[in-house]
Design an enzyme around this catalytic site. Sequence first.
Site, PDB file in Angstrom:
ATOM      1  N   ALA A 202      -8.932  10.355  59.598  1.00 34.55           N
ATOM      2  CA  ALA A 202      -9.109   9.756  60.928  1.00 34.55           C
ATOM      3  C   ALA A 202      -7.790   9.499  61.654  1.00 34.55           C
ATOM      4  CB  ALA A 202      -9.883   8.443  60.795  1.00 34.55           C
ATOM      5  N   CYS A 328      10.918  14.486  53.040  1.00 32.78           N
ATOM      6  CA  CYS A 328      11.732  13.328  52.664  1.00 32.78           C
ATOM      7  C   CYS A 328      10.971  12.448  51.678  1.00 32.78           C
ATOM      8  CB  CYS A 328      12.112  12.520  53.885  1.00 32.78           C
ATOM      9  SG  CYS A 328      13.154  13.448  54.999  1.00 32.78           S
TER      10      CYS A 328
END
Length: 383
Positions: A202, A328
């Site tokens: 969502a 990262c």
Amino acid sequence: MGLPVYLDYNATTPVRKEALEAMLPYFSERFGNAASPHLFGKEAQDAVEAARTTLATHLGTSPQEWIFTSGATEALNLALQGVAAAYRESGKNHLLLAATEHKAVLDPAQALQQQGWTVELLPVTPEGLAEPDTLRKHLRPSTLLVAIMLANNETGVVQRIHELARLTHEAGAFFLCDTTQAIGKIPVSLPDLDVDIAVLSAHKFYGPKGIGALFIRRKNPRVVLRPLLYGGGHERGLRSGTLAVPLIVGMAAALQATLTELPAATERLLSLREKLWQGIQALYPSARVNGASAPRLPNTLSVTFPGLKASDIMARAPYLGVATGSACTSAKPEPSHVLLAMGLSPAEAKATLRFSLGLPTTEADIDLALDYLRVALSALAPA
Ligand code: PLP
């Protein structure tokens, strides 16, 4: 102090007003547990089933084919680990994944590899596309499942899924399609794609974080799963745990509102993205777009700035919220596996920024982003 500009909508989006309003009563006055048999529970359960029907209707499936999860990562783990567990004795032990899949697909597959499964990566073209001929060559009689995402989170490249799914089915394997980035950004019909397993999240389409769903096909072919979580037997025993009613309601409202707006938003985003790209080209003529000639999401622009480091650009543009072409996930950022799979060198991958626009993005945001880039680029590569 500069004004911040957010161009990282592929990472996450704000909750839209329709979703927030729909959710609020389910945090307070309508707080029932959807599994309780009394009227409070029934009210919650009705809301959950209405949301399930909304998802199903918009994606062209039946409501019974959806299971609510905490997001796409959980849905993909349940799909991969659940299918592997259910078909362990089937004699099929080969899993084939596009090299550009998200870590939420690659990492569970790696865990399965440690349990004895054969996991193979399907190469992509320099445009990031999985080619039917390449897939045909990699399919084996022992292939249980093929996973190829619809739209890539870093480049926005959209795969031609229907043909890939057809070949997979002809080879007697299941097709898992990570549709997380596509849903809410381009029209998606799961029957048209002909996929057996799909997922959504969502927070990628202006709904709340912490909620998503898994689609598993019930017939032609029927996909069987083993659950990862055991408990109260919720979601037909496939995902135990009290349902997050407010989040489920918010997800459905977000999907509904976002899809209604899609045609107009697409045109606007394409024109804003073009303005951004023209501006970047004027600032840095050797800049290149990754996946430039492939079909792409209208909001996504992955740009390589040859000779520079994306982390340096970001450091000099602190008010610009964009993503680098590196994962990262550790202290030492690794170059993006997606860009490496498309044939970029590690230096080129580390010279890449992902700009992803969203429904709130305005012309003024693009102008400001270009101002910040001008300052950063002129400091790093003085003309
Ligand atoms: N798959 C893709 C393509 C994504 O972009 C993401 C989110 O970054 C995920 C899966 C994981 O989604 P979630 O944040 O719902 O776990």
